[in-house]
Design a protein around this motif. Structure first.
Motif, PDB file in Angstrom:
ATOM      1  N   MET A 129       0.612  -1.256  -0.346  1.00 19.46           N
ATOM      2  CA  MET A 129       0.042  -0.410  -0.229  1.00 19.46           C
ATOM      3  C   MET A 129       0.924   1.237   0.120  1.00 19.46           C
ATOM      4  O   MET A 129       0.583   2.268  -0.898  1.00 19.46           O
ATOM      5  N   GLU A 130       1.934   1.550   1.106  1.00 19.40           N
ATOM      6  CA  GLU A 130       2.649   2.599   0.473  1.00 19.40           C
ATOM      7  C   GLU A 130       3.888   2.799  -0.378  1.00 19.40           C
ATOM      8  O   GLU A 130       3.919   3.844  -0.868  1.00 19.40           O
ATOM      9  N   LYS A 131       3.589   1.370  -1.071  1.00 18.21           N
ATOM     10  CA  LYS A 131       4.324   1.736  -2.809  1.00 18.21           C
ATOM     11  C   LYS A 131       3.381   2.594  -3.576  1.00 18.21           C
ATOM     12  O   LYS A 131       4.302   3.935  -3.904  1.00 18.21           O
ATOM     13  N   ARG A 132       2.012   1.710  -3.291  1.00 17.74           N
ATOM     14  CA  ARG A 132       1.210   2.635  -4.195  1.00 17.74           C
ATOM     15  C   ARG A 132       1.488   4.160  -3.716  1.00 17.74           C
ATOM     16  O   ARG A 132       1.604   5.328  -5.109  1.00 17.74           O
ATOM     17  N   LEU A 133       1.630   4.421  -2.552  1.00 24.92           N
ATOM     18  CA  LEU A 133       0.957   5.853  -2.438  1.00 24.92           C
ATOM     19  C   LEU A 133       2.286   6.822  -2.425  1.00 24.92           C
ATOM     20  O   LEU A 133       1.886   7.831  -2.957  1.00 24.92           O
ATOM     21  N   SER A 134       3.557   6.345  -2.481  1.00 29.73           N
ATOM     22  CA  SER A 134       4.877   6.893  -2.292  1.00 29.73           C
ATOM     23  C   SER A 134       4.598   7.400  -4.256  1.00 29.73           C
ATOM     24  O   SER A 134       5.381   8.113  -4.428  1.00 29.73           O
ATOM     25  N   ILE A 135       4.368   6.280  -5.401  1.00 31.66           N
ATOM     26  CA  ILE A 135       4.854   6.507  -6.419  1.00 31.66           C
ATOM     27  C   ILE A 135       2.961   7.448  -6.684  1.00 31.66           C
ATOM     28  O   ILE A 135       2.847   8.080  -7.688  1.00 31.66           O
ATOM     29  N   CYS A 136       2.123   7.912  -6.008  1.00 33.30           N
ATOM     30  CA  CYS A 136       1.583   8.716  -6.083  1.00 33.30           C
ATOM     31  C   CYS A 136       1.227   9.671  -5.759  1.00 33.30           C
ATOM     32  O   CYS A 136       1.591  10.984  -6.905  1.00 33.30           O
ATOM     33  N   ILE A 137       2.268  10.242  -4.946  1.00 32.32           N
ATOM     34  CA  ILE A 137       2.942  11.432  -3.816  1.00 32.32           C
ATOM     35  C   ILE A 137       3.949  12.194  -5.459  1.00 32.32           C
ATOM     36  O   ILE A 137       3.960  13.046  -5.819  1.00 32.32           O
ATOM     37  N   ASP A 138       5.231  10.883  -5.801  1.00 32.24           N
ATOM     38  CA  ASP A 138       6.269  11.276  -6.750  1.00 32.24           C
ATOM     39  C   ASP A 138       5.002  11.554  -8.188  1.00 32.24           C
ATOM     40  O   ASP A 138       5.580  13.033  -8.489  1.00 32.24           O
ATOM     41  N   ASP A 139       4.375  11.028  -8.461  1.00 29.33           N
ATOM     42  CA  ASP A 139       3.959  11.515  -9.895  1.00 29.33           C
ATOM     43  C   ASP A 139       3.317  12.801  -9.191  1.00 29.33           C
ATOM     44  O   ASP A 139       3.083  13.321 -10.095  1.00 29.33           O
ATOM     45  N   GLU A 140       2.299  13.286  -8.312  1.00 34.64           N
ATOM     46  CA  GLU A 140       1.361  14.679  -7.978  1.00 34.64           C
ATOM     47  C   GLU A 140       2.904  15.824  -7.435  1.00 34.64           C
ATOM     48  O   GLU A 140       2.361  16.688  -8.824  1.00 34.64           O
ATOM     49  N   LEU A 141       4.576  15.356  -7.439  1.00 37.24           N
ATOM     50  CA  LEU A 141       4.607  15.915  -7.315  1.00 37.24           C
ATOM     51  C   LEU A 141       5.691  16.471  -8.366  1.00 37.24           C
ATOM     52  O   LEU A 141       6.122  17.741  -8.742  1.00 37.24           O
ATOM     53  N   GLU A 142       5.473  15.502  -9.470  1.00 39.82           N
ATOM     54  CA  GLU A 142       6.425  15.776 -10.773  1.00 39.82           C
ATOM     55  C   GLU A 142       5.642  16.388 -11.973  1.00 39.82           C
ATOM     56  O   GLU A 142       5.911  17.727 -12.168  1.00 39.82           O
ATOM     57  N   ARG A 143       3.772  16.527 -11.032  1.00 37.96           N
ATOM     58  CA  ARG A 143       3.314  17.624 -11.889  1.00 37.96           C
ATOM     59  C   ARG A 143       3.128  19.058 -11.250  1.00 37.96           C
ATOM     60  O   ARG A 143       2.424  20.316 -11.152  1.00 37.96           O
ATOM     61  N   ILE A 144       4.252  19.669 -10.609  1.00 37.36           N
ATOM     62  CA  ILE A 144       4.441  20.364  -9.406  1.00 37.36           C
ATOM     63  C   ILE A 144       2.953  20.355  -8.899  1.00 37.36           C
ATOM     64  O   ILE A 144       2.583  21.834  -9.036  1.00 37.36           O
ATOM     65  N   ARG A 145       2.394  19.687  -8.168  1.00 38.32           N
ATOM     66  CA  ARG A 145       0.956  19.990  -7.377  1.00 38.32           C
ATOM     67  C   ARG A 145       1.420  20.439  -6.137  1.00 38.32           C
ATOM     68  O   ARG A 145       2.140  18.887  -5.648  1.00 38.32           O
ATOM     69  N   PRO A 146       0.460  21.425  -5.089  1.00 34.29           N
ATOM     70  CA  PRO A 146       0.940  20.851  -3.660  1.00 34.29           C
ATOM     71  C   PRO A 146       0.208  20.149  -3.664  1.00 34.29           C
ATOM     72  O   PRO A 146      -0.756  19.725  -3.412  1.00 34.29           O
ATOM     73  N   LEU A 147       1.286  19.513  -2.163  1.00 28.12           N
ATOM     74  CA  LEU A 147       0.479  18.523  -1.213  1.00 28.12           C
ATOM     75  C   LEU A 147       0.834  18.778   0.229  1.00 28.12           C
ATOM     76  O   LEU A 147       1.575  19.009   0.698  1.00 28.12           O
ATOM     77  N   ILE A 148      -0.544  18.428   0.611  1.00 27.60           N
ATOM     78  CA  ILE A 148      -0.731  18.575   1.778  1.00 27.60           C
ATOM     79  C   ILE A 148      -1.088  17.139   3.038  1.00 27.60           C
ATOM     80  O   ILE A 148      -1.462  15.988   2.394  1.00 27.60           O
ATOM     81  N   GLN A 149      -0.610  17.411   4.255  1.00 27.97           N
ATOM     82  CA  GLN A 149      -1.000  15.891   5.054  1.00 27.97           C
ATOM     83  C   GLN A 149      -2.511  15.323   4.419  1.00 27.97           C
ATOM     84  O   GLN A 149      -2.468  14.083   4.510  1.00 27.97           O
ATOM     85  N   TYR A 150      -3.359  16.307   5.005  1.00 27.03           N
ATOM     86  CA  TYR A 150      -4.511  15.704   4.536  1.00 27.03           C
ATOM     87  C   TYR A 150      -4.679  14.583   3.030  1.00 27.03           C
ATOM     88  O   TYR A 150      -5.627  14.333   3.498  1.00 27.03           O
ATOM     89  N   ILE A 151      -4.016  15.474   2.382  1.00 27.37           N
ATOM     90  CA  ILE A 151      -3.822  14.932   0.598  1.00 27.37           C
ATOM     91  C   ILE A 151      -3.226  13.549   0.763  1.00 27.37           C
ATOM     92  O   ILE A 151      -4.615  13.051   0.108  1.00 27.37           O
ATOM     93  N   ILE A 152      -2.530  13.928   1.112  1.00 25.86           N
ATOM     94  CA  ILE A 152      -1.744  12.294   1.319  1.00 25.86           C
ATOM     95  C   ILE A 152      -2.528  11.643   1.613  1.00 25.86           C
ATOM     96  O   ILE A 152      -3.027  10.031   1.617  1.00 25.86           O
ATOM     97  N   MET A 153      -2.804  11.343   3.067  1.00 28.75           N
ATOM     98  CA  MET A 153      -4.228  11.048   4.349  1.00 28.75           C
ATOM     99  C   MET A 153      -5.110  10.139   3.507  1.00 28.75           C
ATOM    100  O   MET A 153      -5.475   8.967   3.868  1.00 28.75           O
ATOM    101  N   GLU A 154      -5.527  11.054   2.572  1.00 36.70           N
ATOM    102  CA  GLU A 154      -6.942  10.249   1.989  1.00 36.70           C
ATOM    103  C   GLU A 154      -6.641   9.595   0.883  1.00 36.70           C
ATOM    104  O   GLU A 154      -7.440   8.528   0.973  1.00 36.70           O
ATOM    105  N   ILE A 155      -5.519  10.191   0.146  1.00 32.98           N
ATOM    106  CA  ILE A 155      -4.874   9.481  -0.687  1.00 32.98           C
ATOM    107  C   ILE A 155      -5.048   7.797  -0.626  1.00 32.98           C
ATOM    108  O   ILE A 155      -5.019   6.611  -1.020  1.00 32.98           O
ATOM    109  N   ALA A 156      -4.484   7.819   0.555  1.00 34.28           N
ATOM    110  CA  ALA A 156      -3.871   6.276   1.302  1.00 34.28           C
ATOM    111  C   ALA A 156      -4.623   5.866   1.755  1.00 34.28           C
ATOM    112  O   ALA A 156      -5.116   4.731   1.862  1.00 34.28           O
ATOM    113  N   ARG A 157      -5.630   6.822   2.197  1.00 34.04           N
ATOM    114  CA  ARG A 157      -7.586   5.713   2.699  1.00 34.04           C
ATOM    115  C   ARG A 157      -7.750   4.872   1.563  1.00 34.04           C
ATOM    116  O   ARG A 157      -8.523   3.708   1.342  1.00 34.04           O
TER     117      ARG A 157
END
Length: 109
Positions: A1-29
């Motif tokens: 699960m964490e590997k998929r989450l890590s991939i999603c985060i990397d993708d969002e960061l490559e698109r230069i989208r801001p990430l906050i704790q709440y969004i990451i936790m929602e994606i994880a859920r």
């Protein structure tokens, strides 16, 4: 699960989208729920807490993730409204659930 989450985060960061704790936790859920549906196994539970987030952040060397601030309030509202908006789009287009799952899988996994 964490590997998929890590991939999603990397993708969002490559698109230069801001990430906050709440969004990451929602994606994880959502990833965890998707994995449970995919495996037809709802016996496991996953508690997404600030402590889990801090450990995840440390394990994945995520040092620049914003934890709170003005951006969080606007994004929080958008995230809260997303499920209802998505449901409306699905119902209006009469899309089968299988198609929605396939498209979500391609978009986030």
């Amino acid at each position: 699960m964490e590997k998929r989450l890590s991939i999603c985060i990397d993708d969002e960061l490559e698109r230069i989208r801001p990430l906050i704790q709440y969004i990451i936790m929602e994606i994880a859920r959502r990833i965890f729920n998707y994995i449970q549906v995919e495996a037809s196994d709802t016996s496991e539970t996953f508690v997404i807490s600030p402590e889990w987030f801090n450990r995840f952040k440390h394990r994945n060397n995520l040092h620049s993730i914003q934890i709170k601030g003005e951006a969080a309030s606007g994004v929080t509202k958008a995230v809260a409204e997303f499920p209802a908006t998505l449901k409306t789009i699905i119902e209006r287009g009469n899309y089968p659930p299988e198609l929605v799952l396939v498209l979500m899988k391609k978009a986030y996994f």
